[in-house]
Scaffold this active site. Sequence first.
Site, PDB file in Angstrom:
ATOM      1  N   LYS A 284       0.853  -1.128   0.040  1.00 41.31           N
ATOM      2  CA  LYS A 284      -0.108  -0.031   0.008  1.00 41.31           C
ATOM      3  C   LYS A 284       0.888   1.250   0.030  1.00 41.31           C
ATOM      4  O   LYS A 284       0.351   2.319  -0.584  1.00 41.31           O
ATOM      5  CB  LYS A 284      -0.888  -0.022   1.447  1.00 41.31           C
ATOM      6  CG  LYS A 284      -2.077  -1.177   1.182  1.00 41.31           C
ATOM      7  CD  LYS A 284      -3.132  -1.025   0.408  1.00 41.31           C
ATOM      8  CE  LYS A 284      -4.245  -2.127   0.292  1.00 41.31           C
ATOM      9  NZ  LYS A 284      -5.116  -1.987  -0.720  1.00 41.31           N
TER      10      LYS A 284
ATOM     11  N   GLU B 141      -9.709   5.618   3.324  1.00 38.26           N
ATOM     12  CA  GLU B 141     -10.519   4.610   3.772  1.00 38.26           C
ATOM     13  C   GLU B 141      -9.671   3.602   3.982  1.00 38.26           C
ATOM     14  O   GLU B 141      -8.559   3.435   3.164  1.00 38.26           O
ATOM     15  CB  GLU B 141     -11.740   4.464   2.561  1.00 38.26           C
ATOM     16  CG  GLU B 141     -11.194   3.294   1.462  1.00 38.26           C
ATOM     17  CD  GLU B 141     -10.165   3.918   0.505  1.00 38.26           C
ATOM     18  OE1 GLU B 141      -9.917   4.966   0.554  1.00 38.26           O
ATOM     19  OE2 GLU B 141      -9.461   2.999   0.027  1.00 38.26           O
TER      20      GLU B 141
ATOM     21  N   SER C 265       1.558  -9.696  -1.043  1.00 37.66           N
ATOM     22  CA  SER C 265       1.305  -8.311  -0.854  1.00 37.66           C
ATOM     23  C   SER C 265       1.498  -7.631   0.498  1.00 37.66           C
ATOM     24  O   SER C 265       1.667  -6.504   0.645  1.00 37.66           O
ATOM     25  CB  SER C 265      -0.086  -7.956  -1.243  1.00 37.66           C
ATOM     26  OG  SER C 265      -0.948  -8.760  -0.397  1.00 37.66           O
TER      27      SER C 265
HETATM   28  C1  LIG Z   1      -1.552  -7.128   2.431  1.00 34.34           C
HETATM   29  C2  LIG Z   1      -2.885  -6.619   1.533  1.00 34.34           C
HETATM   30  N1  LIG Z   1      -3.009  -7.369   0.390  1.00 34.34           N
HETATM   31  C3  LIG Z   1      -4.013  -7.015  -0.408  1.00 34.34           C
HETATM   32  C4  LIG Z   1      -4.824  -6.160   0.037  1.00 34.34           C
HETATM   33  C5  LIG Z   1      -6.093  -6.184  -0.719  1.00 34.34           C
HETATM   34  O1  LIG Z   1      -6.125  -4.811  -1.621  1.00 34.34           O
HETATM   35  P1  LIG Z   1      -5.854  -4.786  -3.258  1.00 34.34           P
HETATM   36  O2  LIG Z   1      -6.585  -5.773  -3.919  1.00 34.34           O
HETATM   37  O3  LIG Z   1      -6.136  -3.243  -3.560  1.00 34.34           O
HETATM   38  O4  LIG Z   1      -4.405  -5.075  -3.370  1.00 34.34           O
HETATM   39  C6  LIG Z   1      -4.763  -5.484   1.146  1.00 34.34           C
HETATM   40  C7  LIG Z   1      -5.765  -4.392   1.423  1.00 34.34           C
HETATM   41  O5  LIG Z   1      -5.848  -4.034   2.605  1.00 34.34           O
HETATM   42  C8  LIG Z   1      -3.656  -5.875   2.176  1.00 34.34           C
HETATM   43  O6  LIG Z   1      -3.492  -5.011   3.064  1.00 34.34           O
END
Ligand SMILES: Cc1ncc(COP(=O)(O)O)c(C=O)c1O
Lengths: 400, 268
Positions: A92, A114, A382
Amino acid sequence: MQLYDMPDVRGHFGQFGGTFVAETLVEALDELRLMYEKYRHDPVFLAEYAYDLKHFVGRPSPIYHAKRLSDKVGGAQIYLKREDLNHTGAHKINNTIGQALLAKRMGKPRVIAETGAGQHGVATATIAARMGLECVVYMGSEDIKRQAPNVFRMKLLGATVVPVESGSKTLKDALNEAMRDWVTNVHNTFYIIGTVAGPHPYPMMVRDFQAIIGIEAKQQMQEMVGRQPDAVIACVGGGSNAMGIFYPYIDVPNVRLIGVEAAGHGLETGMHAAPLTTNSPVGVLHGNRTYLMQDNDGNIIETHSVSAGLDYPGVGPEHAWLKDIKRAEYVAITDDDAMAAFHNLCRTEGIIPALESSHALAYAEKMAKTMRKDEIILVNLSGRGDKDINTVAKLANITL
Amino acid sequence: MSRIQTTFATLKQEGKTALVPYITAGDPHPNHTVNLMHTLVKFGADMIELGVPFSDPMADGPVIQRASERALKHKVGLTAVLQMVKDFRAVDQKTPIILMGYANPIEAIGAKAFADRAKAADVDGVITVDYPPEECADYVQELRSRDIDPIFLLSPTTEPSRVDLIVKQASGFVYYVSLKGVTGAANLDINEVSGRVADIRKKTNLPVGVGFGIRDAVTAKATAAIADAVVVGSRIVTTIESSTDENLLSNVAALMTELKTAVDAAKQ
Ligand SMILES: Cc1ncc(COP(=O)(O)O)c(C=O)c1O
């Protein structure tokens, strides 16, 4: 050469995307669109962005060959793009740095966001502290309960966390509330949206700021194994980490792009957050047209996922487009399978993944089993799972 | 001439400003809505703005959000709202009905089917908050070809060049949102509104309605002096929220009487 050239000037990806907002926001979005056009190729702006990615975030994030996991699963080799190692613990931050730099240039002293899992809220609070901006984060009261560590982090960083009690009290309601704040304070406030959703230019802009993930990965894979992976897998909430790693691969042939949605208690139970996998109807929410979980009257229905970051009834419009043109595939993983993959990575590799990312891991394990040992899967890890320890403890009956 | 046009023409002859109350259909209970509509008309409504409940009312403040939630508890969706309009029309063929809501309930049935069904229910105008004119050319066409007025919002942040674009798409009237914010906020600046309405009139002959932030006799009267229609929403919904089944209609009647007196006094 980049052949893929989306969206169009008004932010449409085919029938998806666009700018579906109340009139009060049109001017603010026009201003943002013009500013982003002005700076997206500006060398000074890009240099500042690159500087912070390197010195503040710690990029490039490494790629790691999860060899023990691959051996245990038996099949394709699983590689992880380590976004969990970023400062603040998830992808993020890549996006919030880009948007905060724009906010500075637009002279907006106040940023709002948000958040679902709290990762985007933390990333926004972090960059706001780093740049001296006032920060207000909207978070559903349900999510505040299940992501308490992140709420505390935001407060330490000087942000105001506003609990949202309306609707399902999760991510979508936090987004509604942030929009309401923005309509009211548009003169001094920059809205930092955390995923590839919202009205144009957000889906494109967030994708561009997250594309660093895929840009690095392409180079790193070439260096590490001399070729690109056979499949790239990422979890999809709104879809920003997935777009970030997919985007630079869209024009690369023979690389399968696979987005993993949350199947919650199981697709057949209706308690999930998988609008693409279940072929939900197309509709309009939060400023764009996309696939949306809704009832016959067009009201948005409640979603369920063990991971707050995937608990969203829509999906970024570019994913809707990639699904329709069949460039990407979308699948879903249940809470239980994600939990199993979570524990598996902890024990075999010494990495505690976020519950969101565990969905991508779970699908990678399933898929790897069906592939040869010399084939390669790249998973976008992620985020890290520190924020999820309370949820996991409860589900696994572990006393802390 | 559409009902909306006729209403404005008549009021103009009489030197009056239209009073347009807003209620959310199905609030506090679907059984009350048609009775409430008749009460509004009896006590001075020249037109009615009928809110279509939506799960994610992004442009609304807490008062109208709660109204939507109350209505949704009773499963009041677009189909039920259109039935209420039909029931109202069985008695009242004169008062224009304007639906106000969000895009997704319309997306769910499709622009054409929606226009057909709205026509069948004898709806006169539609305000769709999150359909700016750039995104809804086909939809506007479907409405206009059935003589339903697409009504668009103009806001304090709307650039003059966009006002041109919007008034070209609009019919019936244009609706000036008198503040930067959601419904129910209380920071109406009558001088600023007055200047903006004057600017809008230079660009269109359509009547100009003003709403958002009008909450009592004083603001209603001040707005009525400069606008062709005064829209009152959150204040009426607040009254509905704080009423019991027994005093609901009398409380709304009392509020309407007060507002009507104020609006009528503005141009005397
Ligand atoms: C570690 C992590 N992965 C994935 C996501 C999902 O978001 P996005 O689909 O935008 O990557 C989030 C959202 O809070 C997150 O914290």
